[in-house]
Structures are given as structure tokens and as C-alpha cells.
Design a protein around this motif. Structure first.
Motif, PDB file in Angstrom:
ATOM      1  N   TRP A   1       0.672   5.020   0.887  1.00 33.91           N
ATOM      2  CA  TRP A   1      -0.035   6.166   1.453  1.00 33.91           C
ATOM      3  C   TRP A   1       0.307   7.453   0.717  1.00 33.91           C
ATOM      4  O   TRP A   1      -0.564   8.291   0.481  1.00 33.91           O
ATOM      5  CB  TRP A   1       0.284   6.340   2.937  1.00 33.91           C
ATOM      6  CG  TRP A   1      -0.104   7.712   3.420  1.00 33.91           C
ATOM      7  CD1 TRP A   1       0.722   8.758   3.678  1.00 33.91           C
ATOM      8  CD2 TRP A   1      -1.441   8.201   3.611  1.00 33.91           C
ATOM      9  NE1 TRP A   1       0.006   9.872   4.043  1.00 33.91           N
ATOM     10  CE2 TRP A   1      -1.332   9.566   4.009  1.00 33.91           C
ATOM     11  CE3 TRP A   1      -2.704   7.645   3.502  1.00 33.91           C
ATOM     12  CZ2 TRP A   1      -2.445  10.355   4.285  1.00 33.91           C
ATOM     13  CZ3 TRP A   1      -3.822   8.421   3.784  1.00 33.91           C
ATOM     14  CH2 TRP A   1      -3.691   9.766   4.173  1.00 33.91           C
TER      15      TRP A   1
ATOM     16  N   ASP B   1      -7.333  -0.937  -1.173  1.00 38.17           N
ATOM     17  CA  ASP B   1      -6.828   0.434  -1.115  1.00 38.17           C
ATOM     18  C   ASP B   1      -7.848   1.371  -0.485  1.00 38.17           C
ATOM     19  O   ASP B   1      -7.491   2.256   0.300  1.00 38.17           O
ATOM     20  CB  ASP B   1      -6.452   0.916  -2.512  1.00 38.17           C
ATOM     21  CG  ASP B   1      -5.019   0.574  -2.875  1.00 38.17           C
ATOM     22  OD1 ASP B   1      -4.156   1.431  -2.705  1.00 38.17           O
ATOM     23  OD2 ASP B   1      -4.777  -0.573  -3.298  1.00 38.17           O
TER      24      ASP B   1
ATOM     25  N   THR C   1      -7.003   3.203   2.970  1.00 37.59           N
ATOM     26  CA  THR C   1      -6.892   4.667   2.977  1.00 37.59           C
ATOM     27  C   THR C   1      -7.775   5.256   4.056  1.00 37.59           C
ATOM     28  O   THR C   1      -7.367   6.178   4.784  1.00 37.59           O
ATOM     29  CB  THR C   1      -7.229   5.248   1.603  1.00 37.59           C
ATOM     30  OG1 THR C   1      -6.366   4.669   0.620  1.00 37.59           O
ATOM     31  CG2 THR C   1      -7.047   6.759   1.578  1.00 37.59           C
TER      32      THR C   1
ATOM     33  N   VAL D   1     -12.668  10.138   1.878  1.00 41.95           N
ATOM     34  CA  VAL D   1     -12.267   9.222   0.801  1.00 41.95           C
ATOM     35  C   VAL D   1     -13.492   8.587   0.130  1.00 41.95           C
ATOM     36  O   VAL D   1     -13.441   8.223  -1.042  1.00 41.95           O
ATOM     37  CB  VAL D   1     -11.317   8.144   1.363  1.00 41.95           C
ATOM     38  CG1 VAL D   1     -11.012   7.060   0.326  1.00 41.95           C
ATOM     39  CG2 VAL D   1     -10.024   8.790   1.846  1.00 41.95           C
TER      40      VAL D   1
ATOM     41  N   TYR E   1       0.834  -1.208   0.000  1.00 47.67           N
ATOM     42  CA  TYR E   1       0.000   0.000   0.000  1.00 47.67           C
ATOM     43  C   TYR E   1       0.869   1.259   0.000  1.00 47.67           C
ATOM     44  O   TYR E   1       1.883   1.328   0.699  1.00 47.67           O
ATOM     45  CB  TYR E   1      -0.918  -0.016   1.219  1.00 47.67           C
ATOM     46  CG  TYR E   1      -1.702   1.253   1.405  1.00 47.67           C
ATOM     47  CD1 TYR E   1      -2.831   1.513   0.654  1.00 47.67           C
ATOM     48  CD2 TYR E   1      -1.292   2.205   2.336  1.00 47.67           C
ATOM     49  CE1 TYR E   1      -3.556   2.685   0.815  1.00 47.67           C
ATOM     50  CE2 TYR E   1      -1.999   3.374   2.514  1.00 47.67           C
ATOM     51  CZ  TYR E   1      -3.128   3.617   1.749  1.00 47.67           C
ATOM     52  OH  TYR E   1      -3.827   4.781   1.914  1.00 47.67           O
TER      53      TYR E   1
ATOM     54  N   TRP F   1      -1.912   8.118  -2.204  1.00 43.45           N
ATOM     55  CA  TRP F   1      -3.259   8.550  -1.826  1.00 43.45           C
ATOM     56  C   TRP F   1      -3.243   9.950  -1.213  1.00 43.45           C
ATOM     57  O   TRP F   1      -4.169  10.737  -1.420  1.00 43.45           O
ATOM     58  CB  TRP F   1      -3.875   7.536  -0.859  1.00 43.45           C
ATOM     59  CG  TRP F   1      -4.357   6.321  -1.586  1.00 43.45           C
ATOM     60  CD1 TRP F   1      -3.673   5.167  -1.824  1.00 43.45           C
ATOM     61  CD2 TRP F   1      -5.630   6.176  -2.219  1.00 43.45           C
ATOM     62  NE1 TRP F   1      -4.440   4.300  -2.554  1.00 43.45           N
ATOM     63  CE2 TRP F   1      -5.648   4.896  -2.810  1.00 43.45           C
ATOM     64  CE3 TRP F   1      -6.757   6.987  -2.335  1.00 43.45           C
ATOM     65  CZ2 TRP F   1      -6.758   4.414  -3.506  1.00 43.45           C
ATOM     66  CZ3 TRP F   1      -7.854   6.509  -3.034  1.00 43.45           C
ATOM     67  CH2 TRP F   1      -7.851   5.240  -3.613  1.00 43.45           C
TER      68      TRP F   1
END
Length: 373
Positions: free
Chosen positions: A62, A278, A282, A110, A60, A65
């Protein structure tokens, strides 16, 4: 509301030390045992938690994002003694209609990333530019980049009044309110609190339940009975999070603040199938980095200790329900909201429709507000 009306630009910049600390905690996770045939009978399975923890640690991103979130204008202001964070995406189209969009728990801003473009810039997405929106997407007080709440009483009606002040502060005379999950509770209250300026409310759930009067059950349709059975199943099998956060949110929060694996297990119970890893991570990352596990859980406590409104709302309200989300029941919705102006049920998507079925949700929002603007 007497606080300064200054609106300050904001940019997300999680310190690298926080990212390093997260990786260290994930790398030395201590896993729980479970029965070999447990599945999800006893709660969130170890296999789910291990998969997300492994991806959080080794796959992942970050920073990617964070950059996506930072591609939209963000601001903070103070209202009713509380820091308020929000995205404010103005449409390039003239005369765009303003909307305030509200997330829930365990979601965040998000939730709405996949609908920002089609709603604010329809021309760029092959849609009629005549129906474009300015978007205000706040983090609920106690959630995400609004930071922890600093006083008691941050319940649905109080948040709704803050939203009304935020829209006034941004210069919007007429606007709509859109919500999912907790946002589907807050948005109708925005209509109640600011009926002079709110032209309509669009939600993905209408939380209207039996009052206890046996007469309410007379003549229920098969679909309504099925919806009642599903609500009963959810309460009996998936409702523990609401009870815990409504009664002792701080007891739980110690574990969530200290363990990212614990956070996956607790927050992950309401993501499940149908959302990307994801998307789930997030949302979880935002709770972790902003240290808002306790204050977001307190939102349930405050609402559990708040006297509900007794009069129905009157601002036009629209429901769009999706896929395997639990179904709202029309007769109870009509009791609590005297102006149900639109009611659509879609087979696609699920509880996070803006992520799972953005095209259908965008169309429903556009059609509803096209009749009201």
C-alpha cells in the motif's frame, strides 16, 4: 452553494495502525465453503478471494501506491456541505484544456492513474503537445478520500452540480467531462447542469435502455440484438449488486466495514479478469481505509430513488466502448442524447479502459476534444 470556497492541500497518510489492523484481520480470515464444482456459478469463487487476500497480506505494498497517488497534487474543499477530495494535475503546456474525470463503483481515482501522464503532459509521452489537458479527478462524495456522505440525496444530478461548482471554483470557464461506469452517468449530467461551460462529454458507456415501447425494437441490427442479449444476461446473472445497493445498502455495509475478505468478495465481483491484482487491491484498500463501503453503496440507493430526467442532453457526447465491456446501443443513445458526436468501438480492453487500454482511450479523448476546444 454557500460553503467556504477554501481549497486545502491534501496528502494521503494512512495510519500504520490501520495497516496493522488490516493484516491482523486478513491473517485470521474465516473462509466460506463452496461446492467442489461451483466455479463462479454461485458468485465470486473462494479461490479468487483467497488469492487476493494472500497477496494483500504478504505481497501487496500500500505504501508504494500511496506514494504514487501522493506524487500528484491533491486538494480538498467543501461544496454543498460535503468534503470533496480531488487530484488537480496542471499541464506544463500553455493553453491546456481542462477536463474533469469521474470514476465509478467499485472504482476510485485509481482508475485514471495510467492516463494522467499522456493527457496532461503529451510531449513527455511522444504525443503532439498541442492537445494537452489540465486534469481534475475528484473522488465522488461518499467515495474514497472525500469520505462518507453526511446527508441524504447524493445522487447523480447533485454530484453533477457539485462538479460544475468545483470547476468554477478552480477558475475554468470552458471544460470537458470524462467518465467511466458511474462517471458515465455523472458526466452527461454535468453537461446538462452546466451546458454554458461544458463543451463536450466523453464516456465509456452510455446507459440508455428500452423504454418499453415495442416500436423501439423495430429494425434492430444483429449487433444491437447481440448487445441487448448481453445486457439481459448481465442483469440476470450479475445485477445482484445493483439491486442490493439500490434497496438496502446499509444491510450489506456492516459486513464490508468489518471484513476485508468480505470486501474482496463483494467489490471483486466487478473486477474479475483483465485487471491486475494491484489495481483491484488499491481500489479496495481505498474503500477499506476511508471506511466508505456504506456511503459508496448508498449512491445506488439515492439514484434508485431519483426521478430520471425526461429531456435529452444536448451537449456533444462521445462514446468509446472497449473489449468485453457491455455495449451501448446507438438507437437508445440517440434518443437520450440529441448530439452524439463520436462513436467508437474498440476490441481491446474492458470495463476499466483507462487501466486496460490507456493508449486507445487517450487517443479517443484527444481526438474528440481536439474538434471542440
Amino acid at each position: 452553494m454557500t460553503n467556504s470556497s477554501e481549497i486545502r492541500p491534501f496528502r494521503i497518510d494512512v495510519p500504520q495502525a490501520d495497516l496493522d489492523d488490516l493484516r491482523e484481520r486478513l491473517a485470521r480470515a474465516r473462509w466460506t465453503e463452496e461446492l467442489p464444482d461451483a466455479g463462479s456459478d454461485y458468485g465470486v469463487a473462494v479461490s479468487y478471494v483467497r488469492r487476493l487476500a494472500s497477496y494483500w497480506l504478504d505481497g501487496y505494498d500500500w505504501r508504494a501506491w500511496e506514494a504514487r497517488l501522493n506524487s500528484y497534487p491533491q486538494f480538498t474543499t467543501e461544496i454543498d456541505g460535503q468534503n470533496m477530495h480531488f487530484l488537480h494535475v496542471r499541464s506544463p503546456e500553455p493553453n491546456a484544456f481542462p477536463l474533469v474525470l469521474t470514476h465509478g463503483w467499485p472504482g476510485s481515482i485509481v482508475e485514471y492513474l495510467d492516463v494522467i501522464g499522456p493527457l496532461s503532459d503529451p510531449r513527455a509521452h511522444g504525443l503532439d503537445p498541442a492537445m494537452a489537458f489540465d486534469l481534475v479527478i475528484p473522488s465522488i462524495p461518499g467515495f474514497g478520500f472525500s469520505g462518507p456522505t453526511r446527508s441524504r440525496g447524493w445522487n447523480v444530478p447533485r454530484v453533477a452540480k457539485v462538479w460544475a461548482e468545483l470547476m468554477r471554483r478552480l477558475g475554468y470557464e470552458r471544460y470537458g467531462a470524462v467518465g467511466n461506469d458511474g462517471g458515465s452517468m455523472i458526466s452527461p449530467e454535468v453537461g446538462r447542469a452546466d451546458a454554458e461551460h461544458v463543451v463536450g462529454v466523453h464516456v465509456t458507456q452510455i446507459f440508455a435502455f428500452p423504454s418499453g415501447d415495442p416500436a423501439e425494437f423495430e429494425g434492430m441490427t444483429p449487433d444491437e440484438l447481440a448487445a441487448m442479449e448481453h445486457l439481459k444476461w448481465f442483469h440476470e446473472n450479475m445485477g445482484a449488486f445493483g439491486e442490493m445497493q439500490g434497496q438496502q445498502p446499509q444491510t450489506l455495509a456492516h459486513a464490508l466495514a468489518d471484513s476485508p475478505v468480505g470486501l474482496i468478495g463483494w467489490n471483486g465481483q466487478l473486477f474479475g479478469d483483465g485487471v491486475s491484482d494491484d489495481f483491484a487491491l488499491t481500489n479496495m484498500s481505498i474503500y477499506w481505509f476511508t471506511r466508505t463501503s456504506a456511503s459508496s453503496a448508498r449512491f445506488y440507493y439515492e439514484n434508485a430513488h431519483t426521478q430520471p430526467a425526461t429531456e435529452p442532453t444536448t451537449v456533444p457526447i462521445a462514446l468509446a466502448t472497449f473489449g468485453d465491456d457491455f455495449k451501448s446501443i446507438r438507437r437508445f443513445a440517440d434518443r437520450d442524447h440529441k448530439n452524439v458526436a463520436s462513436w467508437h468501438e474498440y476490441e481491446v480492453g474492458g470495463h476499466y479502459a483507462a487501466h486496460q487500454a490507456p493508449d486507445a482511450l487517450v487517443k479517443d479523448i484527444r481526438d474528440f476534444y481536439d474538434s471542440l476546444r
